[in-house]
Design a protein around this motif. Structure first.
Motif, PDB file in Angstrom:
ATOM      1  N   PRO A  85      41.548  30.638  53.227  1.00  0.00           N
ATOM      2  CA  PRO A  85      42.302  30.548  54.479  1.00  0.00           C
ATOM      3  C   PRO A  85      42.455  31.919  55.114  1.00  0.00           C
ATOM      4  N   ALA A  86      42.438  31.971  56.438  1.00  0.00           N
ATOM      5  CA  ALA A  86      42.579  33.248  57.138  1.00  0.00           C
ATOM      6  C   ALA A  86      43.927  33.880  56.831  1.00  0.00           C
ATOM      7  N   ASP A  87      44.961  33.063  56.706  1.00  0.00           N
ATOM      8  CA  ASP A  87      46.294  33.558  56.395  1.00  0.00           C
ATOM      9  C   ASP A  87      46.600  33.211  54.943  1.00  0.00           C
ATOM     10  N   LEU A  88      45.924  33.878  54.029  1.00  0.00           N
ATOM     11  CA  LEU A  88      46.019  33.555  52.616  1.00  0.00           C
ATOM     12  C   LEU A  88      47.457  33.613  52.113  1.00  0.00           C
ATOM     13  N   MET A  89      48.200  34.626  52.491  1.00  0.00           N
ATOM     14  CA  MET A  89      49.565  34.750  52.001  1.00  0.00           C
ATOM     15  C   MET A  89      50.527  33.830  52.740  1.00  0.00           C
ATOM     16  N   GLY A  90      50.038  33.119  53.716  1.00  0.00           N
ATOM     17  CA  GLY A  90      50.841  32.102  54.376  1.00  0.00           C
ATOM     18  C   GLY A  90      50.695  30.754  53.709  1.00  0.00           C
ATOM     19  N   ASP A  91      49.818  30.659  52.731  1.00  0.00           N
ATOM     20  CA  ASP A  91      49.552  29.423  52.025  1.00  0.00           C
ATOM     21  C   ASP A  91      50.475  29.351  50.807  1.00  0.00           C
ATOM     22  N   LYS A  92      51.352  28.344  50.766  1.00  0.00           N
ATOM     23  CA  LYS A  92      52.329  28.224  49.687  1.00  0.00           C
ATOM     24  C   LYS A  92      51.654  28.138  48.330  1.00  0.00           C
ATOM     25  N   GLU A  93      50.555  27.413  48.244  1.00  0.00           N
ATOM     26  CA  GLU A  93      49.853  27.269  46.969  1.00  0.00           C
ATOM     27  C   GLU A  93      49.344  28.628  46.480  1.00  0.00           C
ATOM     28  N   ALA A  94      48.831  29.435  47.397  1.00  0.00           N
ATOM     29  CA  ALA A  94      48.340  30.759  47.019  1.00  0.00           C
ATOM     30  C   ALA A  94      49.489  31.648  46.541  1.00  0.00           C
ATOM     31  N   LEU A  95      50.623  31.572  47.215  1.00  0.00           N
ATOM     32  CA  LEU A  95      51.778  32.367  46.794  1.00  0.00           C
ATOM     33  C   LEU A  95      52.297  31.916  45.436  1.00  0.00           C
ATOM     34  N   ASP A  96      52.315  30.615  45.204  1.00  0.00           N
ATOM     35  CA  ASP A  96      52.719  30.107  43.888  1.00  0.00           C
ATOM     36  C   ASP A  96      51.773  30.618  42.805  1.00  0.00           C
ATOM     37  N   LEU A  97      50.482  30.617  43.110  1.00  0.00           N
ATOM     38  CA  LEU A  97      49.487  31.093  42.162  1.00  0.00           C
ATOM     39  C   LEU A  97      49.692  32.577  41.848  1.00  0.00           C
ATOM     40  N   VAL A  98      49.951  33.386  42.860  1.00  0.00           N
ATOM     41  CA  VAL A  98      50.166  34.820  42.657  1.00  0.00           C
ATOM     42  C   VAL A  98      51.418  35.051  41.819  1.00  0.00           C
ATOM     43  N   ARG A  99      52.497  34.340  42.120  1.00  0.00           N
ATOM     44  CA  ARG A  99      53.726  34.488  41.331  1.00  0.00           C
ATOM     45  C   ARG A  99      53.494  34.087  39.881  1.00  0.00           C
ATOM     46  N   SER A 100      52.803  32.994  39.677  1.00  0.00           N
ATOM     47  CA  SER A 100      52.509  32.545  38.313  1.00  0.00           C
ATOM     48  C   SER A 100      51.631  33.556  37.587  1.00  0.00           C
ATOM     49  N   TYR A 101      50.656  34.089  38.297  1.00  0.00           N
ATOM     50  CA  TYR A 101      49.735  35.072  37.729  1.00  0.00           C
ATOM     51  C   TYR A 101      50.507  36.288  37.208  1.00  0.00           C
ATOM     52  N   ILE A 104      52.416  36.110  33.825  1.00  0.00           N
ATOM     53  CA  ILE A 104      51.634  36.129  32.590  1.00  0.00           C
ATOM     54  C   ILE A 104      51.651  37.552  32.029  1.00  0.00           C
ATOM     55  N   PRO A 105      51.768  37.711  30.708  1.00  0.00           N
ATOM     56  CA  PRO A 105      51.715  39.060  30.113  1.00  0.00           C
ATOM     57  C   PRO A 105      50.430  39.785  30.529  1.00  0.00           C
ATOM     58  N   GLU A 106      50.534  41.092  30.682  1.00  0.00           N
ATOM     59  CA  GLU A 106      49.451  41.880  31.271  1.00  0.00           C
ATOM     60  C   GLU A 106      48.110  41.736  30.561  1.00  0.00           C
ATOM     61  N   ASN A 107      48.085  41.764  29.235  1.00  0.00           N
ATOM     62  CA  ASN A 107      46.798  41.675  28.542  1.00  0.00           C
ATOM     63  C   ASN A 107      46.135  40.307  28.782  1.00  0.00           C
ATOM     64  N   GLN A 108      46.911  39.253  28.806  1.00  0.00           N
ATOM     65  CA  GLN A 108      46.368  37.919  29.087  1.00  0.00           C
ATOM     66  C   GLN A 108      45.964  37.800  30.550  1.00  0.00           C
ATOM     67  N   ARG A 109      46.741  38.445  31.410  1.00  0.00           N
ATOM     68  CA  ARG A 109      46.452  38.418  32.846  1.00  0.00           C
ATOM     69  C   ARG A 109      45.097  39.054  33.134  1.00  0.00           C
ATOM     70  N   ARG A 110      44.792  40.154  32.469  1.00  0.00           N
ATOM     71  CA  ARG A 110      43.491  40.822  32.678  1.00  0.00           C
ATOM     72  C   ARG A 110      42.336  39.912  32.269  1.00  0.00           C
ATOM     73  N   LEU A 112      42.426  36.632  32.178  1.00  0.00           N
ATOM     74  CA  LEU A 112      42.376  35.552  33.167  1.00  0.00           C
ATOM     75  C   LEU A 112      41.675  36.020  34.442  1.00  0.00           C
ATOM     76  N   PHE A 113      41.952  37.243  34.845  1.00  0.00           N
ATOM     77  CA  PHE A 113      41.318  37.810  36.033  1.00  0.00           C
ATOM     78  C   PHE A 113      39.802  37.890  35.845  1.00  0.00           C
ATOM     79  N   LEU A 119      33.853  33.040  37.077  1.00  0.00           N
ATOM     80  CA  LEU A 119      33.731  31.701  37.642  1.00  0.00           C
ATOM     81  C   LEU A 119      33.412  31.737  39.144  1.00  0.00           C
ATOM     82  N   SER A 120      34.000  32.683  39.850  1.00  0.00           N
ATOM     83  CA  SER A 120      33.744  32.754  41.294  1.00  0.00           C
ATOM     84  C   SER A 120      32.337  33.258  41.581  1.00  0.00           C
ATOM     85  N   ASP A 121      31.777  34.076  40.709  1.00  0.00           N
ATOM     86  CA  ASP A 121      30.390  34.544  40.869  1.00  0.00           C
ATOM     87  C   ASP A 121      29.400  33.417  40.648  1.00  0.00           C
ATOM     88  N   VAL A 122      29.748  32.484  39.772  1.00  0.00           N
ATOM     89  CA  VAL A 122      28.881  31.351  39.467  1.00  0.00           C
ATOM     90  C   VAL A 122      28.872  30.364  40.613  1.00  0.00           C
TER      91      VAL A 122
END
Length: 123
Positions: A85-101, A104-110, A112-113, A119-122
């Motif tokens: 979406p052009a307004d990515l941070m205006g999307d509630k689902e995206a904001l929920d995903l960022v907050r959830s991300y 997550i503890p930093e080592n697990q977050r890395r 996951l990233f 997956l996005s490259d594939v």
């Protein structure tokens, strides 16, 4: 029929209200209207007048220009990001995903990233 600008401005109102943890009722009370009107503004069903937008901006502690940010890009899609979406941070689902991300503890977050990147490259 809703106008794309009204929809965009409404989404920005909802985005800012949600970010600061304000309910529709609280915003409506600060602006002096019913919460149902805020609902209509946020969906773009009703157009926000200039003076009302000024009051909403004051209640949400942002400049009026905030509601128009990203408007030029709102209907454009680029070949490298067709589903973003052009307004990515205006999307509630995206904001929920960022907050959830970030919950997550930093080592697990890395890890996951890195998984998300692979997956996005594939795709």
């Amino acid at each position: 029929m809703t106008h794309p600008v009204d929809v965009h401005v409404g989404k920005r109102v909802r985005h800012r209200r949600w970010l600061i943890g304000m309910t529709q009722q609280q915003l409506a009370e600060q602006v002096g209207i019913k919460f149902q009107q805020i609902q209509k503004y946020e969906t773009g069903a009703n157009r926000i007048s200039a003076s009302r937008l000024w009051d909403i901006a004051d209640a949400l502690d942002v400049p009026v220009s905030f509601f128009f940010e990203g408007l030029d890009d709102a209907h454009k899609s680029t070949p490298e990001k067709p589903n973003v979406p052009a307004d990515l941070m205006g999307d509630k689902e995206a904001l929920d995903l960022v907050r959830s991300y970030y919950a997550i503890p930093e080592n697990q977050r890395r890890r996951l990233f890195e998984l998300a990147r692979v997956l996005s490259d594939v795709a």
